[in-house]
Each structure stands twice: as structure tokens, then as C-alpha cells.
Scaffold this motif. Structure first.
Motif, PDB file in Angstrom:
ATOM      1  N   ILE A  69      60.631  23.268  -6.762  1.00 15.93           N
ATOM      2  CA  ILE A  69      61.634  24.313  -6.560  1.00 15.93           C
ATOM      3  C   ILE A  69      60.909  25.639  -6.688  1.00 15.93           C
ATOM      4  N   VAL A 112      75.208  26.418  -8.093  1.00 20.73           N
ATOM      5  CA  VAL A 112      74.068  25.838  -8.804  1.00 20.73           C
ATOM      6  C   VAL A 112      74.418  25.624 -10.268  1.00 20.73           C
ATOM      7  N   ASP A 163      72.389  24.465 -13.643  1.00 20.14           N
ATOM      8  CA  ASP A 163      71.027  24.209 -14.118  1.00 20.14           C
ATOM      9  C   ASP A 163      70.973  23.366 -15.388  1.00 20.14           C
ATOM     10  N   VAL A 196      65.341  30.151  -6.835  1.00 20.41           N
ATOM     11  CA  VAL A 196      66.793  30.030  -6.885  1.00 20.41           C
ATOM     12  C   VAL A 196      67.329  31.450  -6.895  1.00 20.41           C
ATOM     13  N   VAL A 237      68.616  27.834  -2.689  1.00 22.42           N
ATOM     14  CA  VAL A 237      67.492  27.218  -3.388  1.00 22.42           C
ATOM     15  C   VAL A 237      66.413  26.919  -2.359  1.00 22.42           C
TER      16      VAL A 237
END
Length: 197
Positions: free
Chosen positions: A59, A39, A41, A62, A52
Motif C-alpha cells: 500500500i 477506509v 484501518d 491512502v 488507496v
């Protein structure tokens, strides 16, 4: 398509497997769990493996540890690839799919088909939003928003503004000035787009 517009698996199209090859399971389209991804960000170094969870168009979580998703959630195995927020292309011309000379000779439906393919290709490259900085892409925006075909969120600006002989002046170098008798139609007029007054 809303989920794709909010979060894109930023994978080069050459790395994408065939559709359906991720091994998605379940039937609940409102809950998606993406497993086995790194991931990014936008602020920190990529981390992973991570998971996720997407609920609806948001979302929800995470995590570096396994997420217990609801039964029936769609599960996507990212195969260790990079997952990022969708990219924004702040300067694009979605209808500029051919050279100006080719545009003069092309059938509008053919040019539109190329723009549709280009929109999908942009989305697959991770661009979930595009700001079109000159051109008539209002119909393209509407068709994408209606879900007729995949593409990024589009912010159109309409007809470009340019100085005489600027890079958006669509006349040929040999065209006489518009105010002279016998001046030909501008590129915008030939394409059915009236220039701004």
C-alpha cells in the motif's frame, strides 16, 4: 493474488458485483488505484470517500483527495463500499466441509473440491489469512500459494491433538478401544492421515 492477500475489499459476497463489473481499466498489474471507498484501518472510525494506491504488493498511499496514479494503472471503483485490511481467522478447519459420517463415505476428491470452494468463499468474505487448527491442509496451502486457485494465506497445524473421547477423537462411540483385538481403523487412518504418535 498477492495484492488481495495484503488488502481485502471487505464486502459481503452478496454485495459483490459480477467479476469485471468494477470497470477496471489499464494494463499495468503492478499499480492499482482503488477509488470511491470508505477506509477502515482497524484503529479509527471508517472515513471516506477515499482512495488507496497499491504499488506491487504494498500500500503506497491512502488519501481523502484524488491520487494521481500513473497512466496504465488498474483503476477499481469501490462504489462507496468498505475497504479494510484483510481479516485473520485464527481457528478454522478448512477440510471440515462435511460431517464426520459424510467424510467416511465421501470420495477424497469430492471433499477436496469442497475445501477449495470454501477457501475461495473465505477470501471473498475478507479473510486473507487462516490458521487451520487441525487437519491435513498442507496441499491446500501449497496450491493456493502456487496460484492454482484463490484462497487465503494458510498456516496449517497438522493433525489435531485430543484426549480420548475429546471432540477430535474421530472414533464412533461404539468403537472398541484401539488396543483390543478387532478394533476398527480410526477416522484419521481411514482418511489416510496417520495420527501423531
Amino acid at each position: 493474488m498477492q495484492k488481495v492477500a495484503l488488502l481485502a475489499v471487505a464486502l459481503l459476497s452478496a454485495l459483490l458485483p459480477e467479476p469485471g463489473a468494477y470497470g477496471a481499466t489499464g494494463a499495468d498489474a503492478s499499480v492499482t488505484l482503488i477509488r470511491n471507498v470508505r477506509v477502515f484501518d482497524g484503529h479509527n472510525e471508517p472515513f471516506g470517500p477515499a482512495e488507496v494506491l497499491i504499488v506491487g504488493d504494498r500500500i503506497a498511499q491512502v488519501s481523502r483527495t484524488p491520487i494521481n496514479a500513473s497512466i496504465g494503472a488498474q483503476v477499481i471503483d469501490g462504489g462507496g463500499r468498505l475497504l479494510t485490511p484483510g481479516f485473520i481467522d485464527a481457528h478454522v478447519h478448512m477440510n471440515s466441509v462435511l460431517t464426520p459420517q459424510e467424510m467416511r463415505d465421501a470420495e477424497p476428491a469430492y471433499a477436496t473440491a469442497l475445501a477449495i470452494k470454501g477457501a475461495e468463499a473465505s477470501l471473498l468474505r475478507g479473510f486473507t489469512t487462516q490458521r487451520d487448527t487441525g487437519g491435513n491442509v498442507f496441499g491446500l496451502k501449497r496450491a493456493i500459494a502456487a496460484g492454482l486457485f484463490p484462497g487465503p494465506r494458510v498456516f496449517p497445524s497438522g493433525a489435531p491433538i485430543s484426549q480420548t473421547s475429546g471432540h477430535d477423537d474421530g472414533r464412533d462411540l461404539t468403537d472398541p478401544p484401539r488396543y483390543l483385538p478387532g478394533a476398527g481403523a480410526s477416522l484419521e487412518e481411514r482418511l489416510g492421515q496417520a495420527p501423531l504418535p
